[in-house]
Design a protein around this motif. Structure first.
Motif: not given
Length: 469
Positions: A38, A346, A400, A404, A408, A430
């Protein structure tokens, strides 16, 4: 950097008659991104597979004149978007610059081009009874140039250090105050010591291609290990218990060659894929390699197993089966590609003080539950470098977004535990916001000043690391 004009490709073709420009859309796409899930990818105008420093110099000089951004790449195994193409730029592929130029047995030095694959270098120096320790999990594919760009670590860095500890010197094609863009500059030295001037080599290592293009690297080597290491395996009923074992081993000043963590679900995914013959009936495994020779090594292995048990291991033993021990470490290296088979992954790369490993693992479990995200945990646990991997089903936008958000939150938790947002993968695209949250504003200003001084045109890998998020 100005926007590339429609005539850029024609101008590049005219000004670079000795380089074969890659313009086919499919081939260009294949060299325009790394493995970061991503991370945004710009549309490059062309790519060049350079074969010499002189060709790199020519490409950089022409791109500077035409104001075409240059993004350097090796094997594309990065996980932060650091090698992703930028809009209207040129991708400079160094994978064909893959020669080992020199192996000096007397001074324990190797000189290599940036496209040399890490494991190929290891094999080449092993023929001379020597060893190059940095060993990222991508070592069968990743290149020395890419390892230098991100200051890669790996399994052995707990005891033997990361890439920066082995780069004595390098050659880079640069711009700015060094002269016109396209100037090749040598920095560093071949000696084991040297403090003549600022450590420019150390500055370039880990700069992710934002300060120039590395075309040659002089590396420190070590004598090959005299004996095969001992392997200690511990199984744990929880991730936090495994983290407590890491903290206890640190307090007892045990320094294994490697101390790796694999959670049970990840190990089972690897076993289903590769059939290594590993039974995974625990929440987590710790794998320790002890390379201290003789009786001292036996004592250290015994002490490591004892630390595992005292921290709550379901069982902990020194492996007596070399094939089984090798399969366990093979599973650790295969963990990321195995998880990719389940869907987009990820990957995090946080590093915390070793005393904070248990708490950070608890944070990751809480974040997983809070966001409803499947997180596979693997880690270079002995040095606090954790790689939680967020897995989401393909083509699921809600999943997704949740991944994310979890990503974070993990960065925020790592900073709160006095850690860093990236231990070895790099900032790339990223981690730019995470880097700003971590670093002192004054340090950020210094970094921007260095970038402006050494690359006033913002030619090299613009938008990465110190670029705006």
């Amino acid at each position: 950097m100005t926007t590339t004009s429609p005539g850029t490709l024609e101008a590049l073709t005219r000004r670079l008659p000795d380089s074969t420009l890659i313009t086919d859309d499919d081939v260009l796409a294949s060299v325009s991104s790394d493995e970061a899930e991503w991370a945004e990818v710009g549309r490059a105008v062309a790519a060049v597979r350079a074969r010499s420093t002189a060709e790199v110099q020519q490409v950089v000089a022409v791109c500077a004149e035409l104001r075409v951004p240059v993004v350097t790449r090796g094997a594309g195994t990065g996980l932060s978007g650091g090698a992703n193409a930028v809009e209207g730029g040129l991708v400079l592929d160094l994978s064909k610059m893959d020669r080992v130029l020199e192996i000096d047995e007397d001074d324990l030095v190797a000189v290599v081009e940036p496209g040399v694959v890490n494991d190929d270098l290891k094999a080449a120096v092993a023929e001379h009874g020597l060893w190059y320790p940095p060993d990222p999990a991508s070592s069968p594919w990743s290149t020395i140039g890419g390892n230098v760009a991100t200051n890669a670590g790996g399994l052995c860095c707990l005891k033997y250090g990361v890439t920066r500890d082995y780069v004595l010197g390098l050659q880079a094609v640069v711009g700015g105050p060094a002269g016109e863009y396209g100037t090749a500059v040598r920095m560093g030295r071949r000696t084991t010591k040297g403090v003549a001037g600022y450590d420019l080599t150390g500055l370039v290592v880990g700069s992710e291609g934002t300060l120039g293009v590395v075309t040659e690297v002089t590396l420190r080597l070590r004598p090959a290990p005299a004996a095969a290491p001992r392997t200690v395996v511990g199984a744990f009923g929880s991730l936090v218990a495994a983290g407590e074992a890491v903290a206890l081993a640190t307090r007892r000043k045990l320094t294994p060659l490697a101390l790796e963590l694999l959670d049970g679900p990840t190990l089972r995914v690897v076993e289903e894929w590769k059939h290594l013959g590993i039974e995974a009936d625990a929440a987590a495994l710790l794998l320790a390699k002890i390379d201290t020779p003789g009786a001292s090594g036996e004592e250290e292995a015994t002490a490591m197993a004892a630390a595992f048990r005292e921290a709550g291991a379901l069982w902990a033993e020194q492996s007596s089966d070399d094939a089984e021990a090798e399969a366990l470490f093979a599973a650790r290296r295969l963990a990321y590609p195995a998880m990719e088979r389940l869907g987009p992954v990820l990957t995090e790369d946080i590093c915390v003080p070793r005393s904070q490993v248990p708490g950070m693992l608890a944070d990751i479990e809480a974040i997983s539950l809070r966001h409803g995200v499947q997180i596979g945990s693997i880690a270079h646990a002995g040095d606090g470098n954790l790689h939680p991997c967020m897995i989401s089903p393909p083509d699921d936008e809600a999943a997704r977004a949740a991944a994310i958000a979890a990503f974070d939150d993990i960065l925020e938790a790592a900073i709160a535990r006095r850690g860093t947002v990236t231990g070895e993968h790099g900032v790339g695209l990223l981690k730019r916001a995470g880097m700003r949250a971590e670093l002192d504003p004054g340090a950020q200003a210094m970094q921007r000043a260095i970038k402006q001084a050494l690359d006033p045109l913002d030619l090299f890998n613009p938008g990465k690391v110190v670029g705006e998020p």
